[in-house]
Structure formats: C-alpha cells, structure tokens
Design an enzyme around this catalytic site. Sequence first.
Site: not given
Lengths: 323, 110
Positions: A165-166, A184, A145, A209, A250, A163
């Site tokens: 934001g891929k 997706d 996925h 999508e 970092r 959710g």
Amino acid sequence: MNPTQDLTVEAVLQDRANVLDLKLVSGSSGLANRINTPELTRPGLAFAGFYEVFSHDRVQILGNTEMSYLRSLSHEERQRRLAETFRFKMPCIIITNGHSVPDEITKLSEEASIPVLVTSLPTTRLVSQLNGWLERVFAPVINIHGDLLDVYGMGTLILGGSGVGKSECALELIERGHRLVADDVCILRRMSKEDLVGRSSDMLKYHMEIRGLGILNIEMLFGVASVVDEKRLDLIVQLEKWDDTVEYERLGIDDRYHTILDVEVPKYIIPVQPGRNNSIMVEMAALSQRLKNRGINPALMMEAQLTNAMNSLMQGGKGPGLL
Amino acid sequence: MQIGMAFAPRESCQHKTPMTVAKKEVTIINGSGLHLRPAAVFVQTANKHKSCDVFVTRDSTRVNGKSIMGLVMLAAAKDTVIMIECAGEGAEEALAELAALVENRFGMET
C-alpha cells in the site's frame, strides 16, 4: 543528461551551450572526447613549464590569468609552451570572459583534436556552474522501488513490499496537502557525502499508478502545488505487513538507519493493519524526525524525567505526585 | 562514471528455500514496443509469482518488474533487448512465463 552514458564534449555542448553561453571555436574533430571526472583545472602552471601533477584529463579552464600570461610571451615562446601543453591528452579547453582565441591555440587544437570552447561568463561563474552540473552528472545513482514525498518539508521515502500500500499511502498524503516527488520508481543521487537527492524519471513525473484506478496525473488532479520535482531525502518509512511475531518499536530511543549509496538515512518501520491510518503515521514519522534533527527526542526527555523522579525518591524526596 | 542500479527492498520476499536466480535476454518484437498495455500484462504476470522478485534491465537501468511505472521508465521500443531476472522460489517458471509473454508479443498482436 543520462548519467549512465559516457560523457562527451559534444554532450556537454548540447546540454549546457545555452546556459553557459558556450561556443565551439576549433578542434571539432575531438567532440567525441570523453570527460571522466567532474573536476576542472586551470593550466596556468603547465603553461609556465611545470608539468608535475598536471591534471590533463580534466576540462581545462583558461581565465584572465592564463590569457594575460600567454599574451605576455613572445610569439615563439608562446608557440613553444602551448605545443608542450598540447602534447597532453586533454578532453577540451574552455576560454572564459569572451577572450579571443590566440591563433596558436586554434591551430594546435585542430592538430590535437582537442575542442576549444569560448564563453562570455567570468571564470568563477563558469567554474561553479559547470562543476555543479558535472558533479550531478557523475553522482552515484540508484533506482529505488518506493514513493518519495515532501511531508512537512521532509523528504520522505516510503518503502515496502509489493502490494503493501505504498502508492495508496502516498495518495492519501497528497490528499492531505503533501507533495509528490516520485511514485514507484525513485531515482536517488548522492550529491555529497551525506546528501541523497531524489526525483522521478522524466517519463513518470507527476504520475501515480493506483491499483483499481490506473494511472493518475497528480499535477492535473491536485494542481501544481501538489508536486515537486526534486527533494533531499530526510527519512525512510518502511511499511510492513503486521506480523504478530515481530516486536515493533515502542520507545524511539534507539535510532534505526537504512544505508543507501553509503549514506545513512533514519528509518521508521511501521506495521500496516487494516484500520490503521498509515498516512498519519508517515506524517508523524516526518515530524518526529524533524524534532530529532533539532536535537529533541521525547523518549530521551521522558527517560531523563523518570531518572530524576527516581533519584529524588531514593534521596527521601516526595517523588512525582499521583495527580 | 557510476552506473545506476536497482535496489531490492530486503522485505520484498521472504525466501524459505535457497535463492535461485534465473536470467534471460529477450527482444521486444511487437510493433508498438513495451507500451502501457503490454507493461500491464507483464506486471500482472510477474505479480502472480508472489515468492519471486522480478527485475527488468535495459542498458544500465534496472527496474522492478512488478511495477508498471518501472517498465514505462524503460521506454523499451520495438527491437530493444531487455534482460529479465527472476530471483526466489519458482524463479525458473516465472522467467519462462515472462520470456514467453514477450516473445509472443504479450498475446496482443496476431
């Protein structure tokens, strides 16, 4: 080809007959025979009577050598040797170079239900093409996925929870000129010990999508240059919701990896926050990895410089200038 | 031959309670199968269960049940049997709701 299905001789014929110029000659009752391995065998030694370690469960390839050997035998001898070999359960036999099929083989193949196919291709060509295709069919597969893109030539898989934001990040990258492989659902195949190759399912190819917009056809919107069917996986970028309690990378001195199908893939974890430009972060991850692949690591270089400066200070040197 | 399998990203749900897994096989009974509209309804329902992962399997293809693209990939026509799998907090409730949705033709046909 659906890799999760059992592979039959009939399936090979359906898919490869045109490409490999394969024609069924005899033994059609064995078309449902299963092929269980991508390896091929040339049964020359079996014809000569040596049956130890005879890999009869593989597709058997008869080239010039085998055919001339068979021809050099008397009819009785040929019949005897072939009958011996046909006692083994072989999935199918492929005769190359368009050789005509000896009557003994035709007869035995019908009796033993072992399909005999003929191709006009020379043995080496057939072997390399058929083996390549079989390796693909038998390669371990996993559905992941995530979004796979070609970013500056690097196969970049964007992972992250639902959710995060891929797809939006992927869309932004496409808008910036990078190419979509899969949105997706990414199908990854292990093509060798260290190579994973990703693609989209045929059903979803070129589509995305996006919440609020629905289904987009990227090829129609951005043109054929914005999509690519298949891409080797080079790095993973994992988008995570920014969490103040987590210490993010970092320095970039220690490499992180994510293991998929036993292949280690370099991984970058990027915290997502409103106002942070995620697509640029992904671009930079891809470029950094490209440099690292060439043996260039800016963090290590800075570390070396720092060590040098400190050493020279300790030896009473001038150290780095302030300006 | 290797079987394809789905992959759950580790960060997809942060489970605080022990992981519960609930599974059920259901048959797609609406005439047009699991096409786009039903897939969207399914995904919306699955997404309501934030602390629970949802997977849908057809034959050996396993996809994320919170992804429209995943469900489309299954190309599940009428009479196809799919396995719904919920894992995490509230798995039982999520499964019950999703299975009922499929059995009630996604609330779309009369």
